[in-house]
Design a protein around this motif. Structure first.
Motif, PDB file in Angstrom:
ATOM      1  N   ARG A   5     -19.330  17.745 -22.707  1.00  0.00           N
ATOM      2  CA  ARG A   5     -18.278  18.654 -22.397  1.00  0.00           C
ATOM      3  C   ARG A   5     -17.330  17.394 -20.622  1.00  0.00           C
ATOM      4  O   ARG A   5     -16.331  17.160 -20.420  1.00  0.00           O
ATOM      5  CB  ARG A   5     -18.147  20.201 -22.035  1.00  0.00           C
ATOM      6  N   ARG A   6     -18.929  17.163 -20.147  1.00  0.00           N
ATOM      7  CA  ARG A   6     -18.650  16.465 -18.784  1.00  0.00           C
ATOM      8  C   ARG A   6     -18.058  14.533 -19.079  1.00  0.00           C
ATOM      9  O   ARG A   6     -17.387  14.913 -18.474  1.00  0.00           O
ATOM     10  CB  ARG A   6     -19.383  16.500 -18.313  1.00  0.00           C
ATOM     11  N   VAL A   7     -18.604  14.410 -19.902  1.00  0.00           N
ATOM     12  CA  VAL A   7     -17.883  13.133 -20.784  1.00  0.00           C
ATOM     13  C   VAL A   7     -16.710  12.818 -20.726  1.00  0.00           C
ATOM     14  O   VAL A   7     -16.031  12.520 -20.723  1.00  0.00           O
ATOM     15  CB  VAL A   7     -18.905  12.434 -21.672  1.00  0.00           C
ATOM     16  N   GLN A   8     -16.320  14.044 -21.915  1.00  0.00           N
ATOM     17  CA  GLN A   8     -15.284  14.296 -22.050  1.00  0.00           C
ATOM     18  C   GLN A   8     -14.226  14.560 -20.788  1.00  0.00           C
ATOM     19  O   GLN A   8     -12.851  14.384 -20.512  1.00  0.00           O
ATOM     20  CB  GLN A   8     -14.491  15.934 -22.934  1.00  0.00           C
ATOM     21  N   ASP A   9     -14.804  15.209 -20.116  1.00  0.00           N
ATOM     22  CA  ASP A   9     -13.208  15.798 -18.787  1.00  0.00           C
ATOM     23  C   ASP A   9     -13.994  14.104 -18.041  1.00  0.00           C
ATOM     24  O   ASP A   9     -12.630  13.978 -17.545  1.00  0.00           O
ATOM     25  CB  ASP A   9     -14.115  16.325 -17.707  1.00  0.00           C
ATOM     26  N   ALA A  10     -14.346  13.605 -17.822  1.00  0.00           N
ATOM     27  CA  ALA A  10     -14.200  11.847 -16.908  1.00  0.00           C
ATOM     28  C   ALA A  10     -13.321  11.462 -18.172  1.00  0.00           C
ATOM     29  O   ALA A  10     -12.639  11.125 -17.264  1.00  0.00           O
ATOM     30  CB  ALA A  10     -16.025  11.429 -17.614  1.00  0.00           C
ATOM     31  N   VAL A  11     -13.627  11.398 -19.732  1.00  0.00           N
ATOM     32  CA  VAL A  11     -12.278  10.239 -20.209  1.00  0.00           C
ATOM     33  C   VAL A  11     -10.863  11.326 -20.104  1.00  0.00           C
ATOM     34  O   VAL A  11      -9.913   9.824 -19.942  1.00  0.00           O
ATOM     35  CB  VAL A  11     -12.924  10.787 -21.351  1.00  0.00           C
ATOM     36  N   ARG A  12     -11.088  12.231 -19.486  1.00  0.00           N
ATOM     37  CA  ARG A  12     -10.092  12.972 -19.353  1.00  0.00           C
ATOM     38  C   ARG A  12      -8.859  12.024 -18.192  1.00  0.00           C
ATOM     39  O   ARG A  12      -7.951  12.301 -18.077  1.00  0.00           O
ATOM     40  CB  ARG A  12      -9.702  14.637 -19.457  1.00  0.00           C
ATOM     41  N   ALA A  13     -10.132  12.278 -17.800  1.00  0.00           N
ATOM     42  CA  ALA A  13     -10.327  12.149 -15.547  1.00  0.00           C
ATOM     43  C   ALA A  13      -8.922  10.339 -15.716  1.00  0.00           C
ATOM     44  O   ALA A  13      -8.179  10.439 -15.067  1.00  0.00           O
ATOM     45  CB  ALA A  13     -10.637  12.310 -14.681  1.00  0.00           C
ATOM     46  N   TYR A  14      -9.798  10.107 -16.895  1.00  0.00           N
ATOM     47  CA  TYR A  14      -9.373   8.645 -16.641  1.00  0.00           C
ATOM     48  C   TYR A  14      -7.786   8.378 -17.426  1.00  0.00           C
ATOM     49  O   TYR A  14      -6.924   7.986 -16.969  1.00  0.00           O
ATOM     50  CB  TYR A  14     -10.468   7.880 -17.690  1.00  0.00           C
ATOM     51  N   PHE A  15      -7.331   9.130 -18.400  1.00  0.00           N
ATOM     52  CA  PHE A  15      -6.838   8.916 -19.584  1.00  0.00           C
ATOM     53  C   PHE A  15      -5.183   9.492 -18.260  1.00  0.00           C
ATOM     54  O   PHE A  15      -4.255   9.119 -18.346  1.00  0.00           O
ATOM     55  CB  PHE A  15      -6.972   9.977 -20.422  1.00  0.00           C
ATOM     56  N   ASP A  16      -5.281  10.630 -17.962  1.00  0.00           N
ATOM     57  CA  ASP A  16      -5.093  11.248 -16.647  1.00  0.00           C
ATOM     58  C   ASP A  16      -4.086  10.449 -15.397  1.00  0.00           C
ATOM     59  O   ASP A  16      -2.916  10.122 -15.169  1.00  0.00           O
ATOM     60  CB  ASP A  16      -4.630  12.574 -16.511  1.00  0.00           C
ATOM     61  N   ASP A  17      -5.246   9.888 -14.949  1.00  0.00           N
ATOM     62  CA  ASP A  17      -5.089   8.766 -14.064  1.00  0.00           C
ATOM     63  C   ASP A  17      -4.132   7.554 -14.855  1.00  0.00           C
ATOM     64  O   ASP A  17      -3.503   7.283 -13.696  1.00  0.00           O
ATOM     65  CB  ASP A  17      -5.967   8.059 -13.390  1.00  0.00           C
ATOM     66  N   ARG A  18      -4.335   6.972 -15.627  1.00  0.00           N
ATOM     67  CA  ARG A  18      -3.838   5.532 -16.345  1.00  0.00           C
ATOM     68  C   ARG A  18      -2.513   6.610 -17.031  1.00  0.00           C
ATOM     69  O   ARG A  18      -1.859   5.414 -17.493  1.00  0.00           O
ATOM     70  CB  ARG A  18      -4.386   5.066 -17.498  1.00  0.00           C
ATOM     71  N   GLY A  19      -2.351   7.460 -17.179  1.00  0.00           N
ATOM     72  CA  GLY A  19      -0.572   8.101 -17.736  1.00  0.00           C
ATOM     73  C   GLY A  19      -1.079   7.742 -19.452  1.00  0.00           C
ATOM     74  O   GLY A  19       0.250   7.577 -19.854  1.00  0.00           O
ATOM     75  N   ILE A  20      -2.218   8.213 -19.833  1.00  0.00           N
ATOM     76  CA  ILE A  20      -2.312   7.714 -21.510  1.00  0.00           C
ATOM     77  C   ILE A  20      -2.635   9.282 -21.885  1.00  0.00           C
ATOM     78  O   ILE A  20      -3.804  10.041 -21.592  1.00  0.00           O
ATOM     79  CB  ILE A  20      -3.858   7.483 -21.793  1.00  0.00           C
ATOM     80  N   ALA A  21      -1.847   9.207 -22.761  1.00  0.00           N
ATOM     81  CA  ALA A  21      -1.696  10.506 -23.902  1.00  0.00           C
ATOM     82  C   ALA A  21      -3.010  11.078 -25.151  1.00  0.00           C
ATOM     83  O   ALA A  21      -3.405   9.853 -25.243  1.00  0.00           O
ATOM     84  CB  ALA A  21      -0.238  10.598 -24.137  1.00  0.00           C
ATOM     85  N   HIS A  22      -3.006  12.234 -24.294  1.00  0.00           N
ATOM     86  CA  HIS A  22      -4.019  12.247 -25.076  1.00  0.00           C
ATOM     87  C   HIS A  22      -4.480  13.721 -25.084  1.00  0.00           C
ATOM     88  O   HIS A  22      -3.543  14.783 -25.605  1.00  0.00           O
ATOM     89  CB  HIS A  22      -5.682  12.280 -24.278  1.00  0.00           C
TER      90      HIS A  22
END
Length: 122
Positions: free
Chosen positions: A105-122
């Motif tokens: 879950r923490r790995v997913q949270d980190a990737v989501r944070a990256y996607f959100d920062d870069r404006g990548i839809a997920h």
């Protein structure tokens, strides 16, 4: 060299710290160059895990770096987001307490944070 995008530490859980980094890549050699560039920062070189996944024109690659099963978590998230020609690295500094399944879950949270920062839809 690559355009390394480092968000630094994006979350902590029971002492473990997680950071996320990404870069555009089109080959395994470029993935290796990004990892080498990241590890020029001593903190990242000494991290417990630098888990990563990459979507390349030749296919998908991943590495757990001792965090068993974490690479596939990143890869699946990248596939769902349709992110190609890219590598995402989740770095963990172990904090002394095992996280069990929460580590995914923490790995997913980190990737989501990256996607959100870069404006990548997920």
């Amino acid at each position: 060299m690559s355009d390394l995008i480092q968000l630094g530490v994006v979350l902590t859980d029971r002492g473990s710290k997680y950071a996320v980094t990404g870069a555009r890549v089109t080959s395994r050699a470029e993935v290796d160059a990004v990892l080498a560039e990241l590890k020029t920062d001593r903190a990242y070189a000494k991290a417990t895990h630098n888990t990563w996944a990459a979507m390349l024109p030749q296919g998908a690659l991943k590495a757990d770096d001792g965090e068993s099963g974490a690479g596939i978590v990143i890869l699946r998230m990248m596939e769902r987001a349709g992110l190609s020609d890219y590598v995402i690295i989740v770095t963990r500094w172990y904090g002394g307490k095992k996280l069990g399944g929460d580590r995914f879950r923490r790995v997913q949270d980190a990737v989501r944070a990256y996607f959100d920062d870069r404006g990548i839809a997920h």
